[in-house]
Design an enzyme around this catalytic site. Structure first.
Site, mmCIF file in Angstrom:
data_model
loop_
_atom_site.group_PDB
_atom_site.id
_atom_site.type_symbol
_atom_site.label_atom_id
_atom_site.label_comp_id
_atom_site.label_asym_id
_atom_site.label_seq_id
_atom_site.Cartn_x
_atom_site.Cartn_y
_atom_site.Cartn_z
ATOM 1 C CE1 TYR A 36 -3.082 -3.050 1.281
ATOM 2 C CE2 TYR A 36 -4.480 -1.125 1.023
ATOM 3 C CZ TYR A 36 -4.332 -2.485 1.139
ATOM 4 O OH TYR A 36 -5.439 -3.292 1.107
ATOM 5 C CE LYS A 77 2.929 -18.099 -2.118
ATOM 6 N NZ LYS A 77 2.127 -19.340 -2.186
ATOM 7 C CG ASP A 134 -0.744 -20.827 -0.662
ATOM 8 O OD1 ASP A 134 -0.257 -20.784 0.484
ATOM 9 O OD2 ASP A 134 -0.177 -21.416 -1.610
ATOM 10 C CG ASP A 158 -7.886 -5.311 2.089
ATOM 11 O OD1 ASP A 158 -8.863 -4.915 2.757
ATOM 12 O OD2 ASP A 158 -7.830 -5.216 0.847
ATOM 13 C CG ASP A 180 -13.264 -7.801 2.622
ATOM 14 O OD1 ASP A 180 -13.007 -7.109 3.626
ATOM 15 O OD2 ASP A 180 -13.713 -7.326 1.566
HETATM 16 C C1 IPM Z 1 -10.193 -1.642 4.082
HETATM 17 C C2 IPM Z 1 -10.286 -1.121 2.675
HETATM 18 C C3 IPM Z 1 -9.102 -0.228 2.352
HETATM 19 C C4 IPM Z 1 -7.855 -1.088 2.418
HETATM 20 C C5 IPM Z 1 -9.170 0.529 1.009
HETATM 21 C C6 IPM Z 1 -10.431 1.305 0.855
HETATM 22 C C7 IPM Z 1 -7.981 1.430 0.850
HETATM 23 O O1 IPM Z 1 -10.409 -2.180 1.770
HETATM 24 O O2 IPM Z 1 -10.118 -0.832 5.013
HETATM 25 O O3 IPM Z 1 -10.234 -2.860 4.277
HETATM 26 O O4 IPM Z 1 -7.547 -1.821 1.474
HETATM 27 O O5 IPM Z 1 -7.176 -1.015 3.454
HETATM 28 MN MN MN Z 2 -10.717 -4.099 2.714
#
Ligand code: IPM
Ligand code: MN
Ligand code: NAD
Length: 355
Positions: free
Chosen positions: A139, A184, A216, A240, A244
């Site tokens: 990032y 990794k 993975d 990240d 999710d």
């Molecule tokens: C999160 C989001 C952010 C990230 C984006 C919007 C920059 O996906 O907070 O999980 O990838 O950190």
């Molecule tokens: Mn995210």
């Protein structure tokens, strides 16, 4: 006590979940006698529209002067073509606040086990804390963007890894004593540095059981047996993605809150979901992730553990009663769920004080 909280509603469903979070924050502060100084500032796409910058100078100085910052969500198709996107403002804010550790708890509420895409017997007992490194890695590396070639670079330094590892070991010590570090290392040099640094910090925490898992395989293990994991620490991009994935195991991405912390008490608190342009303005956004972020804010930035637990209990009670948004099988609007949680916080609190 008094609290100076900055609200950054942002874009899409951001303002809807921020309203919900603020409602519950006000209710709990009234109950606990906390003097609350709340202010709202432009951020993300709203910052671009307002001041031509996703992180306007005025917003940044308000954040730097606050005890804690709450963010709804940023981004959306409207700003996809911008030279500086809303998301870049969020990255800069994390960097300016030096919040290098992002805590993302994934705890299954029993009453939502049937809302998981996984079988109930697989998800039962899921209670994971993902500690995501937040201010390094891909990032923040040097970037080149050409028509024919593009380049993102991935760098980590040993101190960057050690400080986030320490937070994860401390968390594991206070929980079941197990930590999985995800990397990794079979391919990436940064992952081999990561693994060595985590092993060094482990020497200070001999009571914590540490395992290294390749990313993975981790994506698979999370689906196969999420209850096997307690604390998970990983670098920025892996964290990240895995968070999710892990969120839906507990029912919906709308349920997860997060705390981004650095060395001091000031923190940035945000649900892990995005601005969800597909449901923005429809009252369908689940406010629970935002509300649980407020509980984390009270715990980590205000030292108000009792208030944090009041919110967590209220969320669970209201969810059990079936007052839920569509994503978790209900038909209640965002504000209906938020009102019910705020009311539950107040009523349970008054009942407690009465006895
Ligand atoms: C999160 C989001 C952010 C990230 C984006 C919007 C920059 O996906 O907070 O999980 O990838 O950190
Ligand atoms: Mn995210
Ligand atoms: P998203 O998280 O916004 O949405 C993914 C899916 O989950 C959508 O179907 C959405 O409707 C659903 N969803 C998300 N939050 C929900 C909630 N609270 N209740 C019910 N359903 C919910 O991810 P995306 O669509 O990939 O991204 C949309 C925008 O959000 C992009 O611009 C992205 O960069 C941004 N984003 C911002 C943040 C942040 O501000 N912290 C985090 C992630 C994505």
């Amino acid at each position: 006590m008094s609290l100076n909280i900055v609200l950054l509603p942002g874009d899409g469903i951001g303002p809807e979940v921020t309203d919900a979070a603020a409602k519950v924050l006000r209710a709990v502060c009234t109950l606990e006698g906390i003097e609350l100084d709340l202010s709202e500032h432009a951020f993300g796409g709203a910052g671009i529209d307002d001041a031509g910058d996703p992180l306007p100078a005025e917003t940044l100085s308000a954040c730097l002067a606050a005890d804690a910052i709450f963010l709804g969500a940023v981004g959306g198709p409207k700003w996809d073509g911008e030279a500086v996107r809303p998301e870049a403002g969020l990255l800069r804010l994390r960097q300016e606040l030096a919040v290098y550790a992002n805590l993302r708890p994934v705890k299954l509420m029993d009453c939502l086990a049937d809302k998981s895409p996984l079988r109930s017997d697989r998800v039962e007992g899921t209670d994971i804390l993902i500690v995501r490194e937040l201010t390094g890695g891909l990032y923040f590396g040097a970037r080149e963007e050409g028509e024919e070639t593009a380049n993102d670079s991935l760098t980590y330094t040993a101190p960057e890894v050690e400080r986030v590892a320490r937070i994860a070991f401390e968390a594991a010590k206070g929980r079941s004593g197990r930590l999985a570090s995800v990397d990794k290392a079979n391919v990436l040099a940064t992952s081999r540095l990561w693994r060595a640094a985590v092993n060094r910090v482990h020497k200070d925490y001999p009571e914590v059981e540490l395992e290294h898992v390749l990313v993975d395989a981790m994506a698979m293990h999370l689906i196969q047996k999420p209850s096997r994991f307690d604390v998970v620490v990983t670098e920025n991009l892996f964290g990240d993605i895995l968070s999710d994935e892990a969120s839906v195991i507990a029912g919906s991405i709308g349920l997860l809150g997060s705390a981004s912390l650095g060395d001091g008490k000031r923190g940035l608190y945000e649900p892990i979901h995005g601005s969800a342009p597909d449901i923005a303005g429809e009252g369908k956004a689940n406010p629970v992730g935002a509300i649980l972020s407020i509980a984390m804010l009270l715990r980590h930035s205000a030292g108000q553990e009792a208030a944090a637990q009041r919110i967590e209990r209220a969320v669970e009670a209201v969810t059990r009663r079936g007052v839920r948004t569509v994503d978790v099988g209900g038909d209640a609007a965002t504000w209906v769920v938020a009102d019910a949680i705020a009311e539950e916080v107040t009523n349970a609190g008054n009942a407690f004080f009465a006895c």
